[in-house]
Design a protein around this motif. Sequence first.
Motif, PDB file in Angstrom:
ATOM      1  N   SER A   1       0.818  -1.215   0.000  1.00  0.00           N
ATOM      2  CA  SER A   1       0.000   0.000   0.000  1.00  0.00           C
ATOM      3  C   SER A   1       0.852   1.267   0.000  1.00  0.00           C
ATOM      4  O   SER A   1       0.417   2.294  -0.509  1.00  0.00           O
ATOM      5  N   ALA A   2       2.065   1.202   0.540  1.00  0.00           N
ATOM      6  CA  ALA A   2       2.907   2.397   0.588  1.00  0.00           C
ATOM      7  C   ALA A   2       3.039   3.000  -0.807  1.00  0.00           C
ATOM      8  O   ALA A   2       3.049   4.218  -0.963  1.00  0.00           O
ATOM      9  N   CYS A   3       3.119   2.145  -1.818  1.00  0.00           N
ATOM     10  CA  CYS A   3       3.219   2.639  -3.183  1.00  0.00           C
ATOM     11  C   CYS A   3       1.891   2.512  -3.932  1.00  0.00           C
ATOM     12  O   CYS A   3       1.477   3.426  -4.641  1.00  0.00           O
ATOM     13  N   HIS A   4       1.231   1.353  -3.781  1.00  0.00           N
ATOM     14  CA  HIS A   4       0.058   1.094  -4.629  1.00  0.00           C
ATOM     15  C   HIS A   4      -1.231   1.723  -4.108  1.00  0.00           C
ATOM     16  O   HIS A   4      -2.263   1.630  -4.764  1.00  0.00           O
ATOM     17  N   ALA A   5      -1.180   2.362  -2.929  1.00  0.00           N
ATOM     18  CA  ALA A   5      -2.341   3.138  -2.481  1.00  0.00           C
ATOM     19  C   ALA A   5      -2.126   4.616  -2.744  1.00  0.00           C
ATOM     20  O   ALA A   5      -3.069   5.402  -2.683  1.00  0.00           O
ATOM     21  N   THR A   6      -0.871   4.990  -3.049  1.00  0.00           N
ATOM     22  CA  THR A   6      -0.542   6.410  -3.142  1.00  0.00           C
ATOM     23  C   THR A   6      -0.022   6.828  -4.516  1.00  0.00           C
ATOM     24  O   THR A   6      -0.062   8.010  -4.857  1.00  0.00           O
ATOM     25  N   GLY A   7       0.500   5.864  -5.283  1.00  0.00           N
ATOM     26  CA  GLY A   7       1.143   6.202  -6.553  1.00  0.00           C
ATOM     27  C   GLY A   7       2.610   6.557  -6.375  1.00  0.00           C
ATOM     28  O   GLY A   7       3.264   6.991  -7.326  1.00  0.00           O
ATOM     29  N   ALA A   8       3.142   6.341  -5.191  1.00  0.00           N
ATOM     30  CA  ALA A   8       4.556   6.648  -4.949  1.00  0.00           C
ATOM     31  C   ALA A   8       5.429   5.890  -5.936  1.00  0.00           C
ATOM     32  O   ALA A   8       5.112   4.757  -6.319  1.00  0.00           O
ATOM     33  N   ALA A   9       6.500   6.524  -6.366  1.00  0.00           N
ATOM     34  CA  ALA A   9       7.466   5.934  -7.305  1.00  0.00           C
ATOM     35  C   ALA A   9       6.827   5.642  -8.661  1.00  0.00           C
ATOM     36  O   ALA A   9       7.383   4.925  -9.481  1.00  0.00           O
TER      37      ALA A   9
ATOM     38  N   ALA B   1       5.785  -9.098  -9.785  1.00  0.00           N
ATOM     39  CA  ALA B   1       5.678  -8.790  -8.354  1.00  0.00           C
ATOM     40  C   ALA B   1       6.745  -9.560  -7.567  1.00  0.00           C
ATOM     41  O   ALA B   1       7.319  -9.046  -6.608  1.00  0.00           O
ATOM     42  N   LEU B   2       7.013 -10.793  -7.977  1.00  0.00           N
ATOM     43  CA  LEU B   2       8.000 -11.615  -7.260  1.00  0.00           C
ATOM     44  C   LEU B   2       9.428 -11.162  -7.544  1.00  0.00           C
ATOM     45  O   LEU B   2      10.271 -11.135  -6.645  1.00  0.00           O
ATOM     46  N   ASN B   3       9.690 -10.835  -8.798  1.00  0.00           N
ATOM     47  CA  ASN B   3      11.074 -10.594  -9.213  1.00  0.00           C
ATOM     48  C   ASN B   3      11.425  -9.129  -9.408  1.00  0.00           C
ATOM     49  O   ASN B   3      12.582  -8.796  -9.650  1.00  0.00           O
ATOM     50  N   GLY B   4      10.419  -8.265  -9.327  1.00  0.00           N
ATOM     51  CA  GLY B   4      10.675  -6.847  -9.521  1.00  0.00           C
ATOM     52  C   GLY B   4      10.489  -6.451 -10.972  1.00  0.00           C
ATOM     53  O   GLY B   4      10.546  -7.289 -11.881  1.00  0.00           O
ATOM     54  N   PHE B   5      10.211  -5.163 -11.172  1.00  0.00           N
ATOM     55  CA  PHE B   5       9.942  -4.661 -12.526  1.00  0.00           C
ATOM     56  C   PHE B   5      10.188  -3.157 -12.485  1.00  0.00           C
ATOM     57  O   PHE B   5       9.435  -2.423 -11.855  1.00  0.00           O
ATOM     58  N   ASN B   6      11.272  -2.687 -13.084  1.00  0.00           N
ATOM     59  CA  ASN B   6      11.645  -1.269 -13.028  1.00  0.00           C
ATOM     60  C   ASN B   6      11.678  -0.795 -11.571  1.00  0.00           C
ATOM     61  O   ASN B   6      12.396  -1.372 -10.760  1.00  0.00           O
ATOM     62  N   ALA B   7      10.857   0.208 -11.237  1.00  0.00           N
ATOM     63  CA  ALA B   7      10.879   0.745  -9.870  1.00  0.00           C
ATOM     64  C   ALA B   7      10.088  -0.119  -8.884  1.00  0.00           C
ATOM     65  O   ALA B   7      10.037   0.184  -7.695  1.00  0.00           O
ATOM     66  N   MET B   8       9.455  -1.163  -9.397  1.00  0.00           N
ATOM     67  CA  MET B   8       8.738  -2.100  -8.525  1.00  0.00           C
ATOM     68  C   MET B   8       9.765  -3.050  -7.907  1.00  0.00           C
ATOM     69  O   MET B   8      10.417  -3.805  -8.619  1.00  0.00           O
ATOM     70  N   PRO B   9       9.972  -2.980  -6.585  1.00  0.00           N
ATOM     71  CA  PRO B   9      11.004  -3.835  -5.968  1.00  0.00           C
ATOM     72  C   PRO B   9      10.539  -5.289  -5.896  1.00  0.00           C
ATOM     73  O   PRO B   9       9.343  -5.543  -5.761  1.00  0.00           O
ATOM     74  N   PRO B  10      11.473  -6.247  -5.990  1.00  0.00           N
ATOM     75  CA  PRO B  10      11.078  -7.656  -5.855  1.00  0.00           C
ATOM     76  C   PRO B  10      10.274  -7.860  -4.562  1.00  0.00           C
ATOM     77  O   PRO B  10      10.671  -7.368  -3.500  1.00  0.00           O
ATOM     78  N   ARG B  11       9.155  -8.548  -4.677  1.00  0.00           N
ATOM     79  CA  ARG B  11       8.267  -8.838  -3.544  1.00  0.00           C
ATOM     80  C   ARG B  11       7.788  -7.575  -2.833  1.00  0.00           C
ATOM     81  O   ARG B  11       7.414  -7.630  -1.667  1.00  0.00           O
ATOM     82  N   GLY B  12       7.837  -6.431  -3.506  1.00  0.00           N
ATOM     83  CA  GLY B  12       7.467  -5.189  -2.831  1.00  0.00           C
ATOM     84  C   GLY B  12       8.354  -4.963  -1.623  1.00  0.00           C
ATOM     85  O   GLY B  12       7.962  -4.291  -0.672  1.00  0.00           O
TER      86      GLY B  12
END
Length: 125
Positions: A59-67, A93-104
């Motif tokens: 939620s830190a990112c996916h509720a706010t649009g952060a990063a 989601a497991l391995n990361g994707f650009n600014a999306m960190p692995p496993r969040g």
Amino acid sequence: MAYAANDMSSEAIAERTKPVGSVYTAKDLEGIVDTAAGGTGGEPAEPRSGEAVFNAACSACHATGAAGAPIKGDAAAWGPRVAQGRDTLVNHALNGFNAMPPRGACGNCSDEEIANAVDYMMDAI
Ligand code: HEC
């Protein structure tokens, strides 16, 4: 449980007259046997729900649009991503994707819990 011999309540009678051997069922013994065999005697912890994992780790990112994260429930942002298919989303989601960190960046989330969180976000669209 001790009952006076003259206690005529049906509960007391049932307690006095129940068949010998009905005290432990096979199910009661399972945990005891497991423990003796070196198991923990308990069931493994259930995987956390997608909602619980989302609130804790996403939620830190996916509720706010952060990063630049696509916000939960934003159909326009998620549409092209969903089009990739669930496997790709879970993989990213497991391995990361650009600014999306692995496993969040959730160190103690299992694969199943991460997938639950992805499903939880997909259900919101
Ligand atoms: C540090 C911020 C942050 C956290 C925490 C975070 N994400 Fe993301 N996530 C992002 C960003 C940024 C993107 C977009 C990446 C891109 O498209 O370049 C993204 C994209 C995604 C995508 C889409 C991938 C795709 O193929 O388009 C999924 C699925 C996803 N995140 C799942 C999760 C899950 C599940 C969690 C929690 C376990 C999580 N994220 C936690 C920042 C984050």
